[in-house]
Write a protein that holds these residues in place. Structure first.
Motif, PDB file in Angstrom:
ATOM      1  N   GLY A  19      -2.790 -19.131  -7.305  1.00  0.00           N
ATOM      2  CA  GLY A  19      -4.210 -18.863  -7.138  1.00  0.00           C
ATOM      3  C   GLY A  19      -5.097 -19.071  -8.334  1.00  0.00           C
ATOM      4  O   GLY A  19      -6.260 -19.453  -8.186  1.00  0.00           O
ATOM      5  N   CYS A  20      -4.583 -18.802  -9.545  1.00  0.00           N
ATOM      6  CA  CYS A  20      -5.482 -18.859 -10.702  1.00  0.00           C
ATOM      7  C   CYS A  20      -4.802 -19.257 -12.008  1.00  0.00           C
ATOM      8  O   CYS A  20      -5.334 -18.976 -13.085  1.00  0.00           O
ATOM      9  CB  CYS A  20      -6.199 -17.526 -10.884  1.00  0.00           C
ATOM     10  N   ALA A  21      -3.635 -19.909 -11.942  1.00  0.00           N
ATOM     11  CA  ALA A  21      -2.935 -20.271 -13.177  1.00  0.00           C
ATOM     12  C   ALA A  21      -3.752 -21.227 -14.039  1.00  0.00           C
ATOM     13  O   ALA A  21      -3.687 -21.167 -15.271  1.00  0.00           O
ATOM     14  CB  ALA A  21      -1.571 -20.881 -12.866  1.00  0.00           C
ATOM     15  N   GLY A  22      -4.516 -22.112 -13.403  1.00  0.00           N
ATOM     16  CA  GLY A  22      -5.351 -23.022 -14.188  1.00  0.00           C
ATOM     17  C   GLY A  22      -6.382 -22.273 -14.999  1.00  0.00           C
ATOM     18  O   GLY A  22      -6.596 -22.556 -16.194  1.00  0.00           O
ATOM     19  N   THR A  23      -7.022 -21.300 -14.384  1.00  0.00           N
ATOM     20  CA  THR A  23      -7.998 -20.467 -15.087  1.00  0.00           C
ATOM     21  C   THR A  23      -7.327 -19.662 -16.189  1.00  0.00           C
ATOM     22  O   THR A  23      -7.864 -19.534 -17.299  1.00  0.00           O
ATOM     23  CB  THR A  23      -8.702 -19.533 -14.095  1.00  0.00           C
ATOM     24  N   VAL A  24      -6.159 -19.114 -15.897  1.00  0.00           N
ATOM     25  CA  VAL A  24      -5.410 -18.360 -16.905  1.00  0.00           C
ATOM     26  C   VAL A  24      -5.119 -19.243 -18.123  1.00  0.00           C
ATOM     27  O   VAL A  24      -5.358 -18.849 -19.276  1.00  0.00           O
ATOM     28  CB  VAL A  24      -4.102 -17.806 -16.301  1.00  0.00           C
ATOM     29  N   LEU A  25      -4.622 -20.437 -17.879  1.00  0.00           N
ATOM     30  CA  LEU A  25      -4.308 -21.355 -18.980  1.00  0.00           C
ATOM     31  C   LEU A  25      -5.552 -21.707 -19.782  1.00  0.00           C
ATOM     32  O   LEU A  25      -5.527 -21.762 -21.018  1.00  0.00           O
ATOM     33  CB  LEU A  25      -3.673 -22.630 -18.419  1.00  0.00           C
ATOM     34  N   LYS A  26      -6.645 -21.951 -19.087  1.00  0.00           N
ATOM     35  CA  LYS A  26      -7.887 -22.318 -19.769  1.00  0.00           C
ATOM     36  C   LYS A  26      -8.402 -21.171 -20.642  1.00  0.00           C
ATOM     37  O   LYS A  26      -8.806 -21.388 -21.793  1.00  0.00           O
ATOM     38  CB  LYS A  26      -8.943 -22.704 -18.739  1.00  0.00           C
ATOM     39  N   GLU A  27      -8.387 -19.964 -20.114  1.00  0.00           N
ATOM     40  CA  GLU A  27      -8.886 -18.820 -20.876  1.00  0.00           C
ATOM     41  C   GLU A  27      -7.991 -18.515 -22.075  1.00  0.00           C
ATOM     42  O   GLU A  27      -8.479 -18.149 -23.149  1.00  0.00           O
ATOM     43  CB  GLU A  27      -9.000 -17.598 -19.960  1.00  0.00           C
ATOM     44  N   ILE A  28      -6.684 -18.680 -21.915  1.00  0.00           N
ATOM     45  CA  ILE A  28      -5.782 -18.475 -23.051  1.00  0.00           C
ATOM     46  C   ILE A  28      -6.051 -19.524 -24.126  1.00  0.00           C
ATOM     47  O   ILE A  28      -6.065 -19.218 -25.324  1.00  0.00           O
ATOM     48  CB  ILE A  28      -4.315 -18.519 -22.576  1.00  0.00           C
ATOM     49  N   ALA A  29      -6.300 -20.764 -23.712  1.00  0.00           N
ATOM     50  CA  ALA A  29      -6.624 -21.823 -24.675  1.00  0.00           C
ATOM     51  C   ALA A  29      -7.909 -21.517 -25.428  1.00  0.00           C
ATOM     52  O   ALA A  29      -8.098 -21.959 -26.575  1.00  0.00           O
ATOM     53  CB  ALA A  29      -6.744 -23.161 -23.951  1.00  0.00           C
ATOM     54  N   LEU A  30      -8.788 -20.741 -24.820  1.00  0.00           N
ATOM     55  CA  LEU A  30     -10.045 -20.344 -25.456  1.00  0.00           C
ATOM     56  C   LEU A  30      -9.883 -19.107 -26.333  1.00  0.00           C
ATOM     57  O   LEU A  30     -10.854 -18.593 -26.882  1.00  0.00           O
ATOM     58  CB  LEU A  30     -11.111 -20.076 -24.388  1.00  0.00           C
ATOM     59  N   GLY A  31      -8.652 -18.616 -26.427  1.00  0.00           N
ATOM     60  CA  GLY A  31      -8.378 -17.488 -27.307  1.00  0.00           C
ATOM     61  C   GLY A  31      -8.360 -16.133 -26.633  1.00  0.00           C
ATOM     62  O   GLY A  31      -8.251 -15.100 -27.303  1.00  0.00           O
ATOM     63  N   LYS A  32      -8.453 -16.109 -25.295  1.00  0.00           N
ATOM     64  CA  LYS A  32      -8.449 -14.835 -24.586  1.00  0.00           C
ATOM     65  C   LYS A  32      -7.024 -14.308 -24.394  1.00  0.00           C
ATOM     66  O   LYS A  32      -6.078 -15.089 -24.284  1.00  0.00           O
ATOM     67  CB  LYS A  32      -9.114 -15.008 -23.214  1.00  0.00           C
ATOM     68  N   VAL A 164     -14.094 -23.183 -11.419  1.00  0.00           N
ATOM     69  CA  VAL A 164     -13.601 -23.385 -12.784  1.00  0.00           C
ATOM     70  C   VAL A 164     -12.906 -24.738 -12.836  1.00  0.00           C
ATOM     71  O   VAL A 164     -11.959 -24.978 -12.094  1.00  0.00           O
ATOM     72  CB  VAL A 164     -12.621 -22.267 -13.199  1.00  0.00           C
ATOM     73  N   ASP A 165     -13.365 -25.602 -13.707  1.00  0.00           N
ATOM     74  CA  ASP A 165     -12.747 -26.919 -13.866  1.00  0.00           C
ATOM     75  C   ASP A 165     -11.469 -26.766 -14.691  1.00  0.00           C
ATOM     76  O   ASP A 165     -11.521 -26.476 -15.883  1.00  0.00           O
ATOM     77  CB  ASP A 165     -13.715 -27.869 -14.558  1.00  0.00           C
ATOM     78  N   VAL A 166     -10.334 -26.959 -14.040  1.00  0.00           N
ATOM     79  CA  VAL A 166      -9.048 -26.805 -14.732  1.00  0.00           C
ATOM     80  C   VAL A 166      -8.276 -28.121 -14.743  1.00  0.00           C
ATOM     81  O   VAL A 166      -7.049 -28.125 -14.848  1.00  0.00           O
ATOM     82  CB  VAL A 166      -8.201 -25.674 -14.101  1.00  0.00           C
ATOM     83  N   THR A 167      -8.997 -29.232 -14.644  1.00  0.00           N
ATOM     84  CA  THR A 167      -8.347 -30.547 -14.622  1.00  0.00           C
ATOM     85  C   THR A 167      -7.369 -30.706 -15.780  1.00  0.00           C
ATOM     86  O   THR A 167      -6.239 -31.186 -15.600  1.00  0.00           O
ATOM     87  CB  THR A 167      -9.410 -31.661 -14.696  1.00  0.00           C
ATOM     88  N   GLU A 168      -7.788 -30.275 -16.950  1.00  0.00           N
ATOM     89  CA  GLU A 168      -6.969 -30.429 -18.160  1.00  0.00           C
ATOM     90  C   GLU A 168      -5.667 -29.633 -18.072  1.00  0.00           C
ATOM     91  O   GLU A 168      -4.688 -29.951 -18.753  1.00  0.00           O
ATOM     92  CB  GLU A 168      -7.787 -29.978 -19.367  1.00  0.00           C
TER      93      GLU A 168
END
Length: 217
Positions: A19-32, A164-168
């Motif tokens: 459901g939200c692993a892309g968002t999780v990965l993106k937010e962790i990459a942002l330092g969260k 949330v764009d999680v293409t990356e």
């Protein structure tokens, strides 16, 4: 105290990955700092076992780079939105004091998803009431209410409030999903019963690359 920016509270191990692993990965990459606390061990699932899913969740956690992953071990399928289980979720929310909580959609193909949503929604609000007493490590906890509760969309389409764009991060998201080898397509499990999500077509039919969240403000 370990404070998280985002706490994901899904009902089954692998729900957060889907459901939200892309968002999780993106937010962790942002330092969260992001953590997942699964409500159940998924012990009544058609394939695998609670012990296997524990191992798979640990493997997925390393792929995602989570700060913490835990499991409340509520009874799969048979948990209800009662005071007993609300207090368990409240204790976790107060322990990690997240700004944002993410949980299952409010209605979905699997009835556990909607019931988990109600449980987490109620607990997130009640967690802010100081006269509700909870303890962690034998110490009283302070009241804490997240600023926002979000729902990730699963099988049933719900018009999203947030995109949330999680293409990356899409390939890494899929990798975290396949960490659950007992649940999704896996030639090594061909003698096990086949399910809706174990077919090779399931991942191909997933919407993406993108992660959808339904806000419940």
């Amino acid at each position: 105290m370990l404070k998280l920016d985002i706490l994901v509270l899904p009902v089954h191990p692998d729900d957060a990955e889907l459901g939200c692993a892309g968002t999780v990965l993106k937010e962790i990459a942002l330092g969260k700092k992001v953590g997942i606390v699964d409500l159940t061990r998924g012990e009544l699932g058609t394939r695998g076992s609670a012990e296997i899913r524990d191992q798979e969740a640990a493997a997925s956690s390393k792929i995602l780079g989570l700060t913490v992953r835990d499991n409340l071990s509520l009874p799969d399928v048979f948990f209800t939105n009662t005071k007993e289980y609300q207090l368990k979720v409240i204790e976790v929310i107060r322990r990690y004091q997240p700004e944002i909580v993410i949980t299952n959609a409010y209605h979905d193909r699997h009835p556990d998803h909607g019931r988990a949503n109600e449980l987490v929604e109620d607990a997130a609000f009640l967690s802010g009431l100081r006269k509700i007493e909870t303890h962690y490590n034998d110490k009283p906890q302070e009241a804490w209410r997240p600023n926002l509760v979000l729902h990730f969309i699963q099988d049933n389409y719900i018009k999203p409030d947030i995109l949330v764009d999680v293409t990356e991060y899409w390939d890494k998201k899929v990798e975290s999903i396949y960490a659950f080898g007992s649940q999704f397509f896996n030639p090594d499990w061909e003698n096990e019963p086949q399910t809706y999500i174990s077919s090779p077509e399931f991942i191909a039919l997933m919407p993406g690359p993108g992660s959808l969240g339904k806000a419940s403000v």
